[in-house]
Design a protein around this motif. Sequence first.
Motif, PDB file in Angstrom:
ATOM      1  N   SER A   1      -4.041  -1.019   5.625  1.00 35.45           N
ATOM      2  CA  SER A   1      -3.651  -0.800   4.229  1.00 35.45           C
ATOM      3  C   SER A   1      -4.025   0.604   3.772  1.00 35.45           C
ATOM      4  O   SER A   1      -3.239   1.295   3.112  1.00 35.45           O
ATOM      5  CB  SER A   1      -4.325  -1.833   3.321  1.00 35.45           C
ATOM      6  N   LEU A   2      -5.243   1.042   4.116  1.00 33.76           N
ATOM      7  CA  LEU A   2      -5.675   2.382   3.736  1.00 33.76           C
ATOM      8  C   LEU A   2      -4.793   3.442   4.379  1.00 33.76           C
ATOM      9  O   LEU A   2      -4.367   4.406   3.719  1.00 33.76           O
ATOM     10  CB  LEU A   2      -7.134   2.595   4.146  1.00 33.76           C
TER      11      LEU A   2
ATOM     12  N   PHE B   1      -0.919  10.166   9.399  1.00 28.84           N
ATOM     13  CA  PHE B   1      -1.451   8.845   9.058  1.00 28.84           C
ATOM     14  C   PHE B   1      -0.556   7.713   9.544  1.00 28.84           C
ATOM     15  O   PHE B   1      -1.049   6.604   9.792  1.00 28.84           O
ATOM     16  CB  PHE B   1      -1.723   8.746   7.552  1.00 28.84           C
ATOM     17  N   ASN B   2       0.732   7.972   9.714  1.00 26.17           N
ATOM     18  CA  ASN B   2       1.577   6.957  10.346  1.00 26.17           C
ATOM     19  C   ASN B   2       1.184   6.802  11.816  1.00 26.17           C
ATOM     20  O   ASN B   2       1.131   5.687  12.347  1.00 26.17           O
ATOM     21  CB  ASN B   2       3.052   7.343  10.231  1.00 26.17           C
TER      22      ASN B   2
ATOM     23  N   ALA C   1       0.821  -1.212   0.000  1.00 27.15           N
ATOM     24  CA  ALA C   1       0.000   0.000   0.000  1.00 27.15           C
ATOM     25  C   ALA C   1       0.855   1.263   0.000  1.00 27.15           C
ATOM     26  O   ALA C   1       0.589   2.206  -0.755  1.00 27.15           O
ATOM     27  CB  ALA C   1      -0.935  -0.010   1.209  1.00 27.15           C
ATOM     28  N   ALA C   2       1.873   1.318   0.843  1.00 26.96           N
ATOM     29  CA  ALA C   2       2.713   2.513   0.930  1.00 26.96           C
ATOM     30  C   ALA C   2       3.482   2.779  -0.366  1.00 26.96           C
ATOM     31  O   ALA C   2       3.521   3.930  -0.823  1.00 26.96           O
ATOM     32  CB  ALA C   2       3.665   2.412   2.121  1.00 26.96           C
ATOM     33  N   PRO C   3       4.115   1.760  -0.992  1.00 29.48           N
ATOM     34  CA  PRO C   3       4.801   2.035  -2.258  1.00 29.48           C
ATOM     35  C   PRO C   3       3.881   2.593  -3.341  1.00 29.48           C
ATOM     36  O   PRO C   3       4.290   3.466  -4.115  1.00 29.48           O
ATOM     37  CB  PRO C   3       5.357   0.656  -2.656  1.00 29.48           C
TER      38      PRO C   3
ATOM     39  N   LEU D   1      -2.290   6.220   2.555  1.00 33.64           N
ATOM     40  CA  LEU D   1      -2.329   7.657   2.801  1.00 33.64           C
ATOM     41  C   LEU D   1      -0.993   8.161   3.337  1.00 33.64           C
ATOM     42  O   LEU D   1      -0.550   9.269   2.997  1.00 33.64           O
ATOM     43  CB  LEU D   1      -3.456   7.986   3.785  1.00 33.64           C
ATOM     44  N   THR D   2      -0.353   7.346   4.174  1.00 35.84           N
ATOM     45  CA  THR D   2       1.005   7.690   4.618  1.00 35.84           C
ATOM     46  C   THR D   2       1.950   7.783   3.429  1.00 35.84           C
ATOM     47  O   THR D   2       2.767   8.709   3.330  1.00 35.84           O
ATOM     48  CB  THR D   2       1.534   6.639   5.613  1.00 35.84           C
ATOM     49  N   GLY D   3       1.818   6.826   2.503  1.00 29.87           N
ATOM     50  CA  GLY D   3       2.655   6.820   1.315  1.00 29.87           C
ATOM     51  C   GLY D   3       2.481   8.054   0.453  1.00 29.87           C
ATOM     52  O   GLY D   3       3.449   8.549  -0.144  1.00 29.87           O
TER      53      GLY D   3
END
Length: 442
Positions: free
Chosen positions: A116-117, A102-103, A67-69, A121-123
């Motif tokens: 995952s969501l 978000f982290n 999710a982050a990538p 958003l952190t990504g």
Amino acid sequence: MTTKQRLDIRAHINDRRMSGYQWLLLVLCFLIVATDGMDVAIMGFLAPDITREWGISKASFGIVMSAAPIGLAIGALLVGPLSDRFGRKKLLLASIALFGTFNLASAFADSTATLSLLRFLTGLGLGAAMPSTTTLLSEYVPERSRSMLLATMFTGFNLGSALVGFGAAAILPHFGWRAVLIAGGALPLICLPFYILLIPESARFMVVRNVSPDKIARTLRRVCGGDVKDGTEFAISEPQVSGKQPVRTLLSASFRGMTLALWITYFMGLLVIYLLSGWLPTLIKDAGLPIARAANLTALFQLGGTVGALVVGFCMDRFSAHRVIGVAYVLGAMWILLLASGSVTSAMFGFYVLMAGFCMSGAQTGLNAFAPSCYPTPVRATGVSWMLGIGRFGSITGSMAGGILLTMGWSFSAVIAILAIPATMAAISIVSTKAQPRAVTA
């Protein structure tokens, strides 16, 4: 009749020694990149504890890891046009607030879907932070040392990725994985007020956006020093382009060749780096070495990359920048082939890993420092961010390709050796930029 003073901002920065405030800006950008690196790497250290607590398989947790990538790629693509429109500082601060918030929120997730969501958003914030710091710092440092200074800033990413490992090791046994995420999210948010106070807007951006000359003069006096009087007229000695449709400008006749070369090079470089760094521990372990030994050998890749970034940046300031990067990629391909031909039990294997990281990560960081010089101010943030965004798909491809090749039964040597092909393609692509007119010296 009084004649107004006219000042070329580029010449003003280049003709002066680095001020204390410019060094402070380098430190601030280094810290931002370090926290970016911490939050990018953090989930890898927490996955074993989360999967055990939630009773899910590693395969089921894959959606969280990916999710982050994906967010990183999208965040990089989005931030450039926004930064060229609204300002470097605003988008940089917004990206820090986004990935920190978000982290922090990820610590309270109770399902893989929610986590995952939140990681996606952190990504978005993480992907936006890197091009924003690159663009802002590149517009405030003198050209004679720009590559070295930007490379120094980028070493913060490796430092942050390493520090989060030590932090996780200290926190996990006593407080659990949620505490690690809380710490990772809180740190950039705690620093945010200082960034708001200390980080300046780009003077070049303010000229392009016709900001009050008095405000530009105050900013230049604060950051670079010198006798810059109120009422001074400001200019930038670079090609004039429209910033209304920056992505279209990147693909116009004047910039298309350079843009495509940067995209291809960055994509290929990240494909190699992520496949090597992501799958090397598994490949070494499968070859018969204990996991501790595999982790130590893989760490040499990151160590080599940190030193390589500084060496490549140093050379770029003294020789033809794109050729230095191309040579580093070619040498990276050679070390990769030696790595593939050696035995994991060989005394030279660790040295091959070190040198592969030195050349490949050094070249990749050099490309980060090179990109801002390829575009004028109205589209510079878009040019940098789209190179980083397109390149992120290379990292996703590299991570996926490693798993596919291993599933197909490819041997350790074959998986490593094939990476010499994209490394060579990266070298050819970046060297081909000599056929393109240099857009601007940032």
